[in-house]
Design a protein around this motif. Structure first.
Motif, PDB file in Angstrom:
ATOM      1  N   GLU A 284      86.499 -23.972 -59.335  1.00  0.00           N
ATOM      2  CA  GLU A 284      86.669 -22.627 -58.801  1.00  0.00           C
ATOM      3  C   GLU A 284      87.449 -21.736 -59.780  1.00  0.00           C
ATOM      4  O   GLU A 284      88.098 -22.215 -60.710  1.00  0.00           O
ATOM      5  CB  GLU A 284      87.406 -22.683 -57.451  1.00  0.00           C
ATOM      6  CG  GLU A 284      86.681 -23.486 -56.384  1.00  0.00           C
ATOM      7  CD  GLU A 284      85.444 -22.782 -55.840  1.00  0.00           C
ATOM      8  OE1 GLU A 284      85.102 -21.685 -56.325  1.00  0.00           O
ATOM      9  OE2 GLU A 284      84.803 -23.337 -54.922  1.00  0.00           O
ATOM     10  N   ARG A 285      87.402 -20.434 -59.549  1.00  0.00           N
ATOM     11  CA  ARG A 285      88.155 -19.483 -60.371  1.00  0.00           C
ATOM     12  C   ARG A 285      89.644 -19.827 -60.322  1.00  0.00           C
ATOM     13  O   ARG A 285      90.186 -20.111 -59.257  1.00  0.00           O
ATOM     14  CB  ARG A 285      87.934 -18.060 -59.873  1.00  0.00           C
ATOM     15  CG  ARG A 285      86.542 -17.549 -60.169  1.00  0.00           C
ATOM     16  CD  ARG A 285      86.301 -16.159 -59.604  1.00  0.00           C
ATOM     17  NE  ARG A 285      84.972 -15.675 -59.954  1.00  0.00           N
ATOM     18  CZ  ARG A 285      83.867 -15.972 -59.287  1.00  0.00           C
ATOM     19  NH1 ARG A 285      83.941 -16.762 -58.227  1.00  0.00           N
ATOM     20  NH2 ARG A 285      82.700 -15.498 -59.666  1.00  0.00           N
ATOM     21  N   GLY A 286      90.266 -19.825 -61.483  1.00  0.00           N
ATOM     22  CA  GLY A 286      91.679 -20.166 -61.558  1.00  0.00           C
ATOM     23  C   GLY A 286      91.941 -21.617 -61.848  1.00  0.00           C
ATOM     24  O   GLY A 286      93.079 -22.002 -62.141  1.00  0.00           O
TER      25      GLY A 286
ATOM     26  N   ARG B 243      85.704 -30.504 -55.416  1.00  0.00           N
ATOM     27  CA  ARG B 243      86.077 -29.110 -55.684  1.00  0.00           C
ATOM     28  C   ARG B 243      87.457 -29.043 -56.339  1.00  0.00           C
ATOM     29  O   ARG B 243      88.434 -29.531 -55.789  1.00  0.00           O
ATOM     30  CB  ARG B 243      86.089 -28.291 -54.389  1.00  0.00           C
ATOM     31  CG  ARG B 243      84.717 -28.096 -53.778  1.00  0.00           C
ATOM     32  CD  ARG B 243      84.732 -27.103 -52.623  1.00  0.00           C
ATOM     33  NE  ARG B 243      83.401 -26.896 -52.111  1.00  0.00           N
ATOM     34  CZ  ARG B 243      82.495 -26.076 -52.637  1.00  0.00           C
ATOM     35  NH1 ARG B 243      82.812 -25.351 -53.698  1.00  0.00           N
ATOM     36  NH2 ARG B 243      81.297 -25.965 -52.117  1.00  0.00           N
TER      37      ARG B 243
ATOM     38  N   ASP C 284      91.600 -23.396 -64.364  1.00  0.00           N
ATOM     39  CA  ASP C 284      91.538 -23.583 -65.810  1.00  0.00           C
ATOM     40  C   ASP C 284      92.137 -24.937 -66.181  1.00  0.00           C
ATOM     41  O   ASP C 284      93.013 -25.461 -65.492  1.00  0.00           O
ATOM     42  CB  ASP C 284      92.302 -22.467 -66.530  1.00  0.00           C
ATOM     43  CG  ASP C 284      91.687 -21.087 -66.278  1.00  0.00           C
ATOM     44  OD1 ASP C 284      90.582 -21.037 -65.726  1.00  0.00           O
ATOM     45  OD2 ASP C 284      92.327 -20.085 -66.635  1.00  0.00           O
TER      46      ASP C 284
ATOM     47  N   ILE D 174      80.703 -24.063 -62.555  1.00  0.00           N
ATOM     48  CA  ILE D 174      81.975 -23.732 -63.191  1.00  0.00           C
ATOM     49  C   ILE D 174      82.209 -22.223 -63.127  1.00  0.00           C
ATOM     50  O   ILE D 174      81.406 -21.435 -63.631  1.00  0.00           O
ATOM     51  CB  ILE D 174      81.980 -24.202 -64.652  1.00  0.00           C
ATOM     52  CG1 ILE D 174      81.736 -25.720 -64.713  1.00  0.00           C
ATOM     53  CG2 ILE D 174      83.294 -23.841 -65.335  1.00  0.00           C
ATOM     54  CD1 ILE D 174      81.480 -26.242 -66.108  1.00  0.00           C
ATOM     55  N   TYR D 175      83.336 -21.847 -62.509  1.00  0.00           N
ATOM     56  CA  TYR D 175      83.725 -20.444 -62.425  1.00  0.00           C
ATOM     57  C   TYR D 175      84.985 -20.145 -63.241  1.00  0.00           C
ATOM     58  O   TYR D 175      85.471 -19.023 -63.246  1.00  0.00           O
ATOM     59  CB  TYR D 175      83.984 -20.059 -60.965  1.00  0.00           C
ATOM     60  CG  TYR D 175      82.783 -20.195 -60.057  1.00  0.00           C
ATOM     61  CD1 TYR D 175      81.694 -19.332 -60.166  1.00  0.00           C
ATOM     62  CD2 TYR D 175      82.725 -21.205 -59.108  1.00  0.00           C
ATOM     63  CE1 TYR D 175      80.585 -19.456 -59.328  1.00  0.00           C
ATOM     64  CE2 TYR D 175      81.626 -21.350 -58.269  1.00  0.00           C
ATOM     65  CZ  TYR D 175      80.559 -20.467 -58.385  1.00  0.00           C
ATOM     66  OH  TYR D 175      79.469 -20.608 -57.561  1.00  0.00           O
ATOM     67  N   ALA D 176      85.540 -21.152 -63.910  1.00  0.00           N
ATOM     68  CA  ALA D 176      86.800 -20.994 -64.633  1.00  0.00           C
ATOM     69  C   ALA D 176      86.565 -21.089 -66.142  1.00  0.00           C
ATOM     70  O   ALA D 176      85.499 -21.504 -66.607  1.00  0.00           O
ATOM     71  CB  ALA D 176      87.790 -22.060 -64.185  1.00  0.00           C
ATOM     72  N   ASP D 177      87.598 -20.703 -66.893  1.00  0.00           N
ATOM     73  CA  ASP D 177      87.552 -20.785 -68.352  1.00  0.00           C
ATOM     74  C   ASP D 177      88.345 -22.001 -68.819  1.00  0.00           C
ATOM     75  O   ASP D 177      89.070 -22.632 -68.054  1.00  0.00           O
ATOM     76  CB  ASP D 177      88.141 -19.516 -68.970  1.00  0.00           C
ATOM     77  CG  ASP D 177      87.356 -18.274 -68.568  1.00  0.00           C
ATOM     78  OD1 ASP D 177      86.114 -18.366 -68.512  1.00  0.00           O
ATOM     79  OD2 ASP D 177      87.989 -17.232 -68.310  1.00  0.00           O
TER      80      ASP D 177
ATOM     81  N   GLU E  93      92.657 -25.697 -58.198  1.00  0.00           N
ATOM     82  CA  GLU E  93      93.786 -25.291 -59.034  1.00  0.00           C
ATOM     83  C   GLU E  93      93.635 -25.870 -60.437  1.00  0.00           C
ATOM     84  O   GLU E  93      92.809 -26.741 -60.680  1.00  0.00           O
ATOM     85  CB  GLU E  93      95.104 -25.763 -58.407  1.00  0.00           C
ATOM     86  CG  GLU E  93      95.483 -25.038 -57.115  1.00  0.00           C
ATOM     87  CD  GLU E  93      95.990 -23.629 -57.364  1.00  0.00           C
ATOM     88  OE1 GLU E  93      96.282 -23.297 -58.545  1.00  0.00           O
ATOM     89  OE2 GLU E  93      96.099 -22.864 -56.386  1.00  0.00           O
ATOM     90  N   HIS E  94      94.486 -25.415 -61.341  1.00  0.00           N
ATOM     91  CA  HIS E  94      94.346 -25.763 -62.754  1.00  0.00           C
ATOM     92  C   HIS E  94      94.796 -27.193 -63.053  1.00  0.00           C
ATOM     93  O   HIS E  94      95.544 -27.813 -62.297  1.00  0.00           O
ATOM     94  CB  HIS E  94      95.135 -24.776 -63.614  1.00  0.00           C
ATOM     95  CG  HIS E  94      96.601 -24.713 -63.291  1.00  0.00           C
ATOM     96  ND1 HIS E  94      97.522 -25.584 -63.816  1.00  0.00           N
ATOM     97  CD2 HIS E  94      97.299 -23.875 -62.475  1.00  0.00           C
ATOM     98  CE1 HIS E  94      98.718 -25.287 -63.359  1.00  0.00           C
ATOM     99  NE2 HIS E  94      98.624 -24.258 -62.536  1.00  0.00           N
TER     100      HIS E  94
END
Length: 340
Positions: free
Chosen positions: A242-244, A211, A246, A273-276, A214-215
């Motif tokens: 996770e979100r964030g 998991r 990136d 994938i929840y991030a950009d 963090e970016h």
């Protein structure tokens, strides 16, 4: 595979079955319907495959600690973690805790050493890698063909931490080596490799969940396997961004050889994938040995079995070569070669 399954060897109701999605390829309930009788005491015996590399030691014999069960690493250290099983038809559980302080460097050499028959072992490792720390973990798993074992590692990696893992397993009646890794802060680097070499009716399940919280974290995973006779190899790998998180760079590959008509490989690689702004990829291949290469070697006087062993070693050795520590790499190479 969202949460670890809480197995308790004293409670048969806690044993997962194929109805549990994360255990559908490794039905523990099929082989273990009742809680096993607790294992008796056992002797430690020979010093283990990594003995010559020195360092401190945590040792369990049939689940009983021989000395300390917790270890805190500072500076540059080596720790040999040994789970020894010598039992017949009984069960045991062991739990170790290892913390690596900020900036420290730990070589963690873990062995699961099995003797006797039809035992059940459940071993757990909790490993915390602090900010800027570096851990190399090499795991050798060898157990009787009729044993049942479940090994779990729960790994937390903080900012800038580096965690490298290589698991080498040879199977049992049911053998599962599960790793759960969490990047808790930015810049963490993870390498989560493994291989399995299975003969007879042995079964190995390499399951991992990584998991990214963090970016700018990275994950590289290479798993290779060979299944012969009626053996069954399982790989379940999940990477969650996770979100964030990136800037995550995550790569996963599983490649296996089926060396007989009745062997089986089950693979389930997943990316969620929840991030950009991420770079993520996974690959999976299952095939057979190159018959033209076998023919070429046999034409030059190499016996068929030796040729197959050499080609199998060449296929698997890429995983061994990624072990950065030279001493641990050589022990792993010799250990694997002896089992080909």
């Amino acid at each position: 595979m969202s949460a670890a399954f809480n197995i308790d060897l004293t409670d048969a109701d806690s044993f997962p079955s194929r109805r549990n999605e994360a255990w559908k390829y490794s039905d523990l309930k099929r082989w273990l319907r009742e809680a096993p009788t607790p294992s008796p005491t056992a002797a430690v015996g020979a010093p283990g495959p990594f003995y010559d590399l020195g360092g401190e030691a945590i040792v369990f014999a049939n689940g009983r600690a021989v000395g300390v069960t917790d270890f805190i690493a500072s500076g540059e250290q080596t720790l040999r973690l040994r789970y020894i099983s010598d039992a017949v038809g009984t069960g045991h559980t062991a739990r170790a805790r290892v913390a690596v302080r900020a900036g420290a460097k730990l070589l963690l050499l873990e062995t699961h050493e099995g003797a006797g028959s039809a035992y059940v072992a459940h071993n757990t490792l909790e490993l915390d890698v602090a900010a800027g720390a570096e851990v190399t973990r090499v795991v050798l798993v060898e157990e009787p063909e009729d044993a049942i074992s479940v090994s779990e590692a729960h790994v937390k990696v903080e900012a800038g931490g580096v965690y490298r893992q290589t698991i080498i397993a040879t199977g049992a009646r049911l053998q599962r080596v599960e790793t759960r890794i969490t990047h808790y802060a930015q810049g963490a680097q993870v390498q989560a490799d493994g291989l399995y070499l299975l003969n007879g009716s042995r079964h190995t399940d390499l399951t991992s969940v990584v998991r990214h919280m963090e970016h700018d974290g990275t994950t590289s995973q290479l798993i290779k396997g060979v299944a012969r006779d009626t053996a069954r190899g399982v790989f379940q790998g999940k990477i969650v961004v996770e979100r964030g998180a990136d800037g995550t760079d995550a790569r996963m590959g599983h490649h296996a050889l089926i060396a007989s008509e009745r062997a089986e490989i089950d693979a389930k690689p997943e990316l969620i994938i929840y991030a950009d702004d991420v770079q993520c990829a996974h690959g999976n291949t299952v095939g057979t040995l190159d018959e033209s290469a076998l023919f070429y070697m046999e034409q030059r006087g190499i016996p068929a079995e030796e040729a197959r062993a050499l080609l199998t070693q060449a296929f698997l050795i890429e995983v061994i070569d990624r072990i950065e520590h030279e001493g641990a790499r050589e022990v792993a190479r010799e250990w694997l070669t002896a089992r080909l």
